[in-house]
Motif scaffolding. Structure first.
Motif, mmCIF file in Angstrom:
data_model
loop_
_atom_site.group_PDB
_atom_site.id
_atom_site.type_symbol
_atom_site.label_atom_id
_atom_site.label_comp_id
_atom_site.label_asym_id
_atom_site.label_seq_id
_atom_site.Cartn_x
_atom_site.Cartn_y
_atom_site.Cartn_z
ATOM 1 N N SER A 1 4.175 68.333 -9.275
ATOM 2 C CA SER A 1 3.939 67.723 -7.965
ATOM 3 C C SER A 1 3.550 66.267 -8.172
ATOM 4 N N ILE A 2 3.755 65.486 -7.153
ATOM 5 C CA ILE A 2 3.392 64.067 -7.188
ATOM 6 C C ILE A 2 2.304 63.838 -6.154
ATOM 7 N N VAL A 3 1.198 63.284 -6.615
ATOM 8 C CA VAL A 3 0.079 62.977 -5.730
ATOM 9 C C VAL A 3 -0.170 61.476 -5.821
ATOM 10 N N VAL A 4 -0.200 60.802 -4.677
ATOM 11 C CA VAL A 4 -0.350 59.350 -4.625
ATOM 12 C C VAL A 4 -1.770 58.987 -4.213
ATOM 13 N N ASP A 5 -2.429 58.178 -5.053
ATOM 14 C CA ASP A 5 -3.753 57.634 -4.748
ATOM 15 C C ASP A 5 -3.611 56.129 -4.546
ATOM 16 N N VAL A 6 -4.355 55.563 -3.598
ATOM 17 C CA VAL A 6 -4.287 54.126 -3.300
ATOM 18 C C VAL A 6 -5.698 53.555 -3.287
ATOM 19 N N ASN A 7 -5.867 52.413 -3.945
ATOM 20 C CA ASN A 7 -7.145 51.697 -3.940
ATOM 21 C C ASN A 7 -6.876 50.243 -3.613
ATOM 22 N N ALA A 8 -7.674 49.665 -2.733
ATOM 23 C CA ALA A 8 -7.524 48.258 -2.378
ATOM 24 C C ALA A 8 -8.902 47.614 -2.264
ATOM 25 N N GLU A 9 -8.954 46.346 -2.620
ATOM 26 C CA GLU A 9 -10.203 45.606 -2.538
ATOM 27 C C GLU A 9 -9.875 44.188 -2.080
ATOM 28 N N TYR A 10 -10.713 43.625 -1.220
ATOM 29 C CA TYR A 10 -10.477 42.286 -0.691
ATOM 30 C C TYR A 10 -11.793 41.515 -0.680
ATOM 31 N N GLU A 11 -11.772 40.328 -1.241
ATOM 32 C CA GLU A 11 -12.957 39.474 -1.226
ATOM 33 C C GLU A 11 -12.864 38.565 -0.003
ATOM 34 N N PHE A 12 -13.704 38.820 1.018
ATOM 35 C CA PHE A 12 -13.610 38.032 2.247
ATOM 36 C C PHE A 12 -14.674 36.954 2.341
ATOM 37 N N TYR A 13 -15.717 37.023 1.563
ATOM 38 C CA TYR A 13 -16.694 35.944 1.396
ATOM 39 C C TYR A 13 -16.975 35.850 -0.091
ATOM 40 N N GLU A 14 -17.496 34.720 -0.518
ATOM 41 C CA GLU A 14 -17.838 34.609 -1.929
ATOM 42 C C GLU A 14 -18.856 35.699 -2.281
ATOM 43 N N ASN A 15 -18.545 36.461 -3.291
ATOM 44 C CA ASN A 15 -19.390 37.550 -3.783
ATOM 45 C C ASN A 15 -19.489 38.763 -2.856
ATOM 46 N N THR A 16 -18.691 38.854 -1.815
ATOM 47 C CA THR A 16 -18.710 40.019 -0.924
ATOM 48 C C THR A 16 -17.299 40.582 -0.812
ATOM 49 N N ARG A 17 -17.182 41.862 -1.098
ATOM 50 C CA ARG A 17 -15.865 42.506 -1.100
ATOM 51 C C ARG A 17 -15.878 43.763 -0.238
ATOM 52 N N ALA A 18 -14.738 44.026 0.365
ATOM 53 C CA ALA A 18 -14.519 45.273 1.092
ATOM 54 C C ALA A 18 -13.533 46.095 0.269
ATOM 55 N N TYR A 19 -13.688 47.408 0.317
ATOM 56 C CA TYR A 19 -12.773 48.255 -0.442
ATOM 57 C C TYR A 19 -12.392 49.493 0.368
ATOM 58 N N LEU A 20 -11.246 50.041 0.008
ATOM 59 C CA LEU A 20 -10.748 51.270 0.618
ATOM 60 C C LEU A 20 -10.051 52.066 -0.474
ATOM 61 N N ALA A 21 -10.346 53.346 -0.559
ATOM 62 C CA ALA A 21 -9.702 54.237 -1.516
ATOM 63 C C ALA A 21 -9.224 55.481 -0.778
ATOM 64 N N ILE A 22 -7.985 55.855 -1.022
ATOM 65 C CA ILE A 22 -7.429 57.079 -0.435
ATOM 66 C C ILE A 22 -6.842 57.904 -1.573
ATOM 67 N N ASN A 23 -7.351 59.097 -1.744
ATOM 68 C CA ASN A 23 -6.810 60.024 -2.729
ATOM 69 C C ASN A 23 -5.919 61.023 -2.014
ATOM 70 N N ASN A 24 -4.787 61.355 -2.616
ATOM 71 C CA ASN A 24 -3.786 62.250 -2.027
ATOM 72 C C ASN A 24 -3.327 61.706 -0.669
ATOM 73 N N LEU A 25 -2.791 60.515 -0.703
ATOM 74 C CA LEU A 25 -2.389 59.762 0.493
ATOM 75 C C LEU A 25 -1.543 60.578 1.468
ATOM 76 N N PHE A 26 -0.592 61.343 0.957
ATOM 77 C CA PHE A 26 0.314 62.092 1.837
ATOM 78 C C PHE A 26 -0.161 63.529 2.077
ATOM 79 N N ASP A 27 -1.398 63.826 1.690
ATOM 80 C CA ASP A 27 -2.017 65.141 1.886
ATOM 81 C C ASP A 27 -1.130 66.260 1.332
ATOM 82 N N GLU A 28 -0.626 66.037 0.115
ATOM 83 C CA GLU A 28 0.233 67.000 -0.568
ATOM 84 C C GLU A 28 -0.538 68.299 -0.832
#
Length: 70
Positions: A17-44
């Motif tokens: 089976s193929i399971v897709v995980d996605v992680n993203a991070e964005y620095e919107f101010y100096e030294n401050t970051r937002a992040y999002l992680a999704i495991n099993n993106l397609f709910d396999e």
């Protein structure tokens, strides 16, 4: 009375089976970051293992997000 019979098969292989995980991070101010992680993106739906005690389902979709300073 209810009884569940556990059958352990000698051929304990599972289908691929193929399971897709996605992680993203964005620095919107100096030294401050937002992040999002999704495991099993397609709910396999899949079997993670058959041993040692029979079928074990794979993890369902999970999300996490937030911000942090570094």
């Amino acid at each position: 009375y209810t009884d569940i019979e556990l059958i352990v098969v000698d051929d304990a292989s599972t289908d691929g089976s193929i399971v897709v995980d996605v992680n993203a991070e964005y620095e919107f101010y100096e030294n401050t970051r937002a992040y999002l992680a999704i495991n099993n993106l397609f709910d396999e739906v899949y079997i993670a293992s058959r041993r040692p005690s029979g079928l074990r389902p794979g993890a369902a979709r999970r999300t996490a997000g937030g911000s942090h300073r570094h």
